[in-house]
Design a protein around this motif. Structure first.
Motif, mmCIF file in Angstrom:
data_model
loop_
_atom_site.group_PDB
_atom_site.id
_atom_site.type_symbol
_atom_site.label_atom_id
_atom_site.label_comp_id
_atom_site.label_asym_id
_atom_site.label_seq_id
_atom_site.Cartn_x
_atom_site.Cartn_y
_atom_site.Cartn_z
ATOM 1 N N GLU A 78 0.810 -1.218 0.000
ATOM 2 C CA GLU A 78 0.000 0.000 0.000
ATOM 3 C C GLU A 78 0.842 1.266 0.000
ATOM 4 O O GLU A 78 0.292 2.358 0.115
ATOM 5 C CB GLU A 78 -0.935 -0.001 1.216
ATOM 6 C CG GLU A 78 -1.902 -1.173 1.205
ATOM 7 C CD GLU A 78 -2.875 -1.157 2.356
ATOM 8 O OE1 GLU A 78 -3.542 -0.126 2.550
ATOM 9 O OE2 GLU A 78 -2.946 -2.176 3.066
ATOM 10 N N ARG A 79 2.145 1.147 -0.152
ATOM 11 C CA ARG A 79 3.040 2.307 -0.157
ATOM 12 C C ARG A 79 3.464 2.653 -1.581
ATOM 13 O O ARG A 79 3.228 1.901 -2.511
ATOM 14 C CB ARG A 79 4.306 1.974 0.646
ATOM 15 C CG ARG A 79 4.062 1.666 2.083
ATOM 16 C CD ARG A 79 5.341 1.395 2.855
ATOM 17 N NE ARG A 79 6.535 1.470 2.040
ATOM 18 C CZ ARG A 79 7.544 0.622 2.114
ATOM 19 N NH1 ARG A 79 7.529 -0.359 2.964
ATOM 20 N NH2 ARG A 79 8.599 0.754 1.337
ATOM 21 N N ALA A 83 -0.016 3.450 -3.342
ATOM 22 C CA ALA A 83 -0.859 4.392 -2.605
ATOM 23 C C ALA A 83 -1.616 5.309 -3.565
ATOM 24 O O ALA A 83 -2.589 5.944 -3.180
ATOM 25 C CB ALA A 83 -0.013 5.226 -1.650
ATOM 26 N N LEU A 84 -1.163 5.366 -4.819
ATOM 27 C CA LEU A 84 -1.782 6.223 -5.835
ATOM 28 C C LEU A 84 -2.652 5.447 -6.811
ATOM 29 O O LEU A 84 -3.577 5.997 -7.397
ATOM 30 C CB LEU A 84 -0.695 6.954 -6.629
ATOM 31 C CG LEU A 84 0.271 7.818 -5.818
ATOM 32 C CD1 LEU A 84 1.397 8.322 -6.701
ATOM 33 C CD2 LEU A 84 -0.472 8.963 -5.175
ATOM 34 N N SER A 85 -2.317 4.176 -7.024
ATOM 35 C CA SER A 85 -3.008 3.354 -8.013
ATOM 36 C C SER A 85 -3.014 1.907 -7.534
ATOM 37 O O SER A 85 -1.994 1.419 -7.052
ATOM 38 C CB SER A 85 -2.291 3.438 -9.360
ATOM 39 O OG SER A 85 -2.798 2.485 -10.274
ATOM 40 N N ARG A 86 -4.161 1.233 -7.704
ATOM 41 C CA ARG A 86 -4.197 -0.196 -7.377
ATOM 42 C C ARG A 86 -3.451 -1.007 -8.424
ATOM 43 O O ARG A 86 -3.139 -2.177 -8.197
ATOM 44 C CB ARG A 86 -5.646 -0.677 -7.282
ATOM 45 C CG ARG A 86 -6.391 -0.078 -6.119
ATOM 46 C CD ARG A 86 -7.687 -0.798 -5.787
ATOM 47 N NE ARG A 86 -8.541 -1.188 -6.863
ATOM 48 C CZ ARG A 86 -9.646 -0.544 -7.239
ATOM 49 N NH1 ARG A 86 -9.987 0.589 -6.632
ATOM 50 N NH2 ARG A 86 -10.385 -0.998 -8.214
ATOM 51 N N TYR A 143 -8.729 -1.429 0.955
ATOM 52 C CA TYR A 143 -7.728 -0.813 0.067
ATOM 53 C C TYR A 143 -8.395 -0.280 -1.205
ATOM 54 O O TYR A 143 -8.150 0.860 -1.611
ATOM 55 C CB TYR A 143 -6.652 -1.850 -0.266
ATOM 56 C CG TYR A 143 -5.650 -1.424 -1.294
ATOM 57 C CD1 TYR A 143 -4.759 -0.377 -1.055
ATOM 58 C CD2 TYR A 143 -5.566 -2.082 -2.516
ATOM 59 C CE1 TYR A 143 -3.828 0.004 -2.008
ATOM 60 C CE2 TYR A 143 -4.641 -1.716 -3.462
ATOM 61 C CZ TYR A 143 -3.771 -0.671 -3.208
ATOM 62 O OH TYR A 143 -2.843 -0.304 -4.154
ATOM 63 N N ARG A 146 -10.092 2.964 -0.776
ATOM 64 C CA ARG A 146 -9.216 4.125 -0.584
ATOM 65 C C ARG A 146 -8.433 4.532 -1.827
ATOM 66 O O ARG A 146 -8.112 5.696 -2.005
ATOM 67 C CB ARG A 146 -8.193 3.836 0.521
ATOM 68 C CG ARG A 146 -8.723 3.792 1.905
ATOM 69 C CD ARG A 146 -7.597 3.732 2.936
ATOM 70 N NE ARG A 146 -6.529 2.789 2.634
ATOM 71 C CZ ARG A 146 -6.556 1.492 2.935
ATOM 72 N NH1 ARG A 146 -7.601 0.968 3.528
ATOM 73 N NH2 ARG A 146 -5.533 0.721 2.650
ATOM 74 N N VAL A 147 -8.080 3.554 -2.658
ATOM 75 C CA VAL A 147 -7.162 3.806 -3.784
ATOM 76 C C VAL A 147 -7.872 3.512 -5.096
ATOM 77 O O VAL A 147 -8.488 2.451 -5.253
ATOM 78 C CB VAL A 147 -5.882 2.947 -3.637
ATOM 79 C CG1 VAL A 147 -4.926 3.180 -4.797
ATOM 80 C CG2 VAL A 147 -5.190 3.235 -2.311
ATOM 81 N N ARG A 148 -7.748 4.431 -6.030
ATOM 82 C CA ARG A 148 -8.410 4.265 -7.333
ATOM 83 C C ARG A 148 -7.736 3.181 -8.157
ATOM 84 O O ARG A 148 -6.561 2.868 -7.956
ATOM 85 C CB ARG A 148 -8.378 5.595 -8.079
ATOM 86 C CG ARG A 148 -9.182 6.669 -7.377
ATOM 87 C CD ARG A 148 -8.979 7.994 -8.041
ATOM 88 N NE ARG A 148 -9.651 7.967 -9.329
ATOM 89 C CZ ARG A 148 -10.317 8.974 -9.829
ATOM 90 N NH1 ARG A 148 -10.378 10.106 -9.168
ATOM 91 N NH2 ARG A 148 -10.896 8.878 -10.987
ATOM 92 N N ARG A 149 -8.486 2.644 -9.103
ATOM 93 C CA ARG A 149 -7.960 1.585 -9.964
ATOM 94 C C ARG A 149 -6.762 2.081 -10.789
ATOM 95 O O ARG A 149 -5.768 1.403 -10.925
ATOM 96 C CB ARG A 149 -9.052 1.063 -10.889
ATOM 97 C CG ARG A 149 -8.582 -0.054 -11.788
ATOM 98 C CD ARG A 149 -9.695 -0.605 -12.628
ATOM 99 N NE ARG A 149 -10.578 -1.415 -11.795
ATOM 100 C CZ ARG A 149 -11.899 -1.351 -11.835
ATOM 101 N NH1 ARG A 149 -12.504 -0.537 -12.660
ATOM 102 N NH2 ARG A 149 -12.622 -2.114 -11.053
#
Length: 151
Positions: A78-79, A83-86, A143, A146-149
């Motif tokens: 998740e770092r 953290a910006l994109s899955r 997750y 929280r985080v966009r595809r």
């Protein structure tokens, strides 16, 4: 289920439309000429791809989870780019596609990019999301919330 049941292996989903576009350019030419800045932009995108995907793969290694398609996932990262994109590795492949199309240069390859993205989404991303939900449960759902595809 130990690995993602891809419908289409990710490099093929993007590589096939890229190859077709470059081949069409080679045989029939392009309907328009790309500007002179296409080459330098292509090199810049190539460098961005190497850094972004290199960082993403390094984080996979640090978390001791599958590095490549076909390897089992043992946990969430998740770092960094995750953290910006899955899907930072797939995003990087899209950037690589554009870089190669600009460096080729091939307008037809650029026109076929949406075909590759749809194939990637249907053939790799959707099956991978189902796999991660089944494997990681609510941790993945949290997750994904929280985080966009893409970005």
């Amino acid at each position: 289920m130990d690995v993602v049941p891809f419908r289409i292996w990710p490099p093929v989903a993007l590589g096939l439309p890229l190859a077709v576009g470059v081949a069409v350019t080679g045989v029939w030419g392009d309907p328009v000429t790309l500007p002179a800045a296409a080459g330098p932009l292509g090199w810049l995108l190539l460098l961005g791809f190497a850094c972004w995907n290199g960082w993403s793969l390094w984080l996979f290694r640090q978390h001791r989870t599958g590095l490549l398609p076909g390897q089992p996932t043992t946990g969430l990262v998740e770092r960094g780019p995750f953290a910006l994109s899955r899907n930072p590795l797939y995003l990087g492949l899209v950037v690589l596609y554009v870089a190669i199309a600009l460096l080729a240069p091939s307008v037809w390859a650029l026109c076929l990019l949406p075909v590759g993205v749809v194939a990637l989404e249907w053939g790799a991303i959707r099956p991978e999301e189902r796999y991660l939900r089944a494997r990681l449960g609510s941790a993945y759902d949290d997750y994904a919330g929280r985080v966009r595809r893409w970005l």
